[in-house]
Design an enzyme around this catalytic site. Structure first.
Site, mmCIF file in Angstrom:
data_model
loop_
_atom_site.group_PDB
_atom_site.id
_atom_site.type_symbol
_atom_site.label_atom_id
_atom_site.label_comp_id
_atom_site.label_asym_id
_atom_site.label_seq_id
_atom_site.Cartn_x
_atom_site.Cartn_y
_atom_site.Cartn_z
ATOM 1 N N PHE A 11 0.832 -1.209 0.000
ATOM 2 C CA PHE A 11 0.000 0.000 0.000
ATOM 3 C C PHE A 11 0.869 1.263 0.000
ATOM 4 O O PHE A 11 0.827 2.065 -0.945
ATOM 5 C CB PHE A 11 -0.944 -0.090 1.208
ATOM 6 N N GLY A 36 1.412 -7.554 -0.241
ATOM 7 C CA GLY A 36 1.329 -6.619 -1.367
ATOM 8 C C GLY A 36 0.561 -7.253 -2.507
ATOM 9 O O GLY A 36 0.199 -8.424 -2.452
ATOM 10 N N ALA A 117 11.209 1.774 7.783
ATOM 11 C CA ALA A 117 9.823 2.083 8.158
ATOM 12 C C ALA A 117 9.504 1.394 9.469
ATOM 13 O O ALA A 117 9.416 0.176 9.543
ATOM 14 C CB ALA A 117 8.872 1.618 7.069
ATOM 15 N N TYR A 149 4.902 -7.257 17.473
ATOM 16 C CA TYR A 149 5.083 -6.353 16.339
ATOM 17 C C TYR A 149 5.882 -5.120 16.773
ATOM 18 O O TYR A 149 6.867 -4.741 16.148
ATOM 19 C CB TYR A 149 3.709 -5.961 15.779
#
Ligand code: UDP
Length: 320
Positions: A11, A36, A117, A149
């Site tokens: 995204f 993806g 990221a 996470y």
């Protein structure tokens, strides 16, 4: 510049690819299509300066070759989505930690700039809202898989900063706050596309918990704009930045907004966290970025606000 985007068919990655191409840069997209989709980049395939490889970041020979051919690496490939993370914790930890490890290792050989990221999730259960980059991170206990996470991304941050400190590999860390916009599917639990799909289909809009938990939603175009500016700013190297939008909304209010903007008849229902995720699931009560650091360095100001964001997401799903 020529940019390698890992997760380039994702995204955020696909929007970043498009923006870089629009601004005259070249893009190499690497994606294993785990979350993806080739549909996200099919409109870019014929464009000058665009190439892609369907492969995992953990294929080191391929990764090394692509890094060699690039000036900058945007490392976006990761396991994302709370639903996926709770359901596949092994995959989450291995993908996020090992993927970053190999990207940094190969980038270091040629000292290529790497953007890592990370996520607002690293602030965990902190209540020091709005979150500043130098604030403490408050994780939950290890038996609660959600926090894997946050921890995996925090390790990525530590490792990247260690490469900068010890080996002078130029790195920039960005913590993305609930990034939303067209092409986000909702398949992995993200709230806005889920609510919009439910509202358009006339299905119940599912608010988890009591809906008082809040988030601040950032338009994907604002995020990629910041990413492109950051790699052109030498003072960003070795630093951590929040990328977000300071406007906060409760999830219950978001449901009401989506219902109104879609003119949907869907009922809004609440579902206990235990049923939505797993027994003992812990949510973050509030999540709001302090964007002062980014504003000072690159003049960042989010341009697209929530009503407009929701309308764009509605348009996207209507067209599909
Ligand atoms: N959420 C919800 N209904 C859904 C999906 C998510 O109420 O169908 C809630 C979720 O529990 C969280 C917020 O919306 O409080 C944001 O969830 P998301 O998965 O989009 O991102 P998070 O901020 O948790 O990473």
């Amino acid at each position: 510049m020529r940019a390698l985007i890992t997760g380039g068919a994702g995204f955020v990655g696909s929007h970043l690819a498009e923006t870089l191409l629009d601004r005259g840069h070249e893009v190499l997209a690497l994606d294993n299509l785990a979350t993806g989709s080739i549909d996200n980049i099919s409109h870019l395939k014929g464009r000058a300066g665009f190439a892609y490889a369907i492969e995992s970041v953990t294929n080191e020979p391929v990764l090394a070759e692509l890094i060699d051919r690039s000036d900058v690496v945007f490392h976006l490939a990761a396991a994302v989505g709370v639903k996926l993370i709770v359901e596949e914790p092994v995959h989450t930890i291995e993908t996020n930690v090992h993927g970053t490890e190999v990207v940094l290792k190969h980038a270091n050989k040629k000292k290529k700039l790497v953007v890592i990221a990370s996520t607002s999730e690293v602030y965990g259960k902190s209540t020091a809202v709005p979150f500043r980059e130098d604030a403490d991170l408050v994780m939950g206990p290890t038996p609660k898989h959600r926090w894997a996470y946050a921890c995996s991304k925090a390790i990525d941050e530590f490792l990247a900063l260690a490469y900068w400190k010890e080996k002078k590999l130029p790195v920039i860390i960005v913590r993305l706050f609930n990034t939303v916009g067209p092409r986000q599917t909702g398949q992995y639990g993200m709230v806005l596309p889920t609510f919009v799909r439910q509202a358009l289909a006339g299905h119940p809009i599912t608010v988890f918990g009591d809906g008082t938990q809040s988030r601040s939603f950032t338009y994907v175009g604002d995020v990629v704009d910041a990413l492109v500016k950051l790699v052109q700013e030498p003072r960003a190297v070795g630093e951590v930045f929040n990328i977000g939008n300071g406007a906060e909304i409760s999830i219950a209010d978001l449901a009401t907004k989506v219902k109104a903007l879609t003119r949907s008849e869907s009922p809004i229902v609440t579902i206990p966290y235990d049923q939505a995720y797993e027994a003992g699931f812990e949510d973050m009560p509030r999540r709001v970025p302090d964007i002062g650091k980014l504003r000072t360095l690159i003049g960042y100001e989010p341009k697209v606000q929530l009503d407009e964001i929701v309308c764009r997401v509605i348009d996207y799903f209507r067209k599909r």
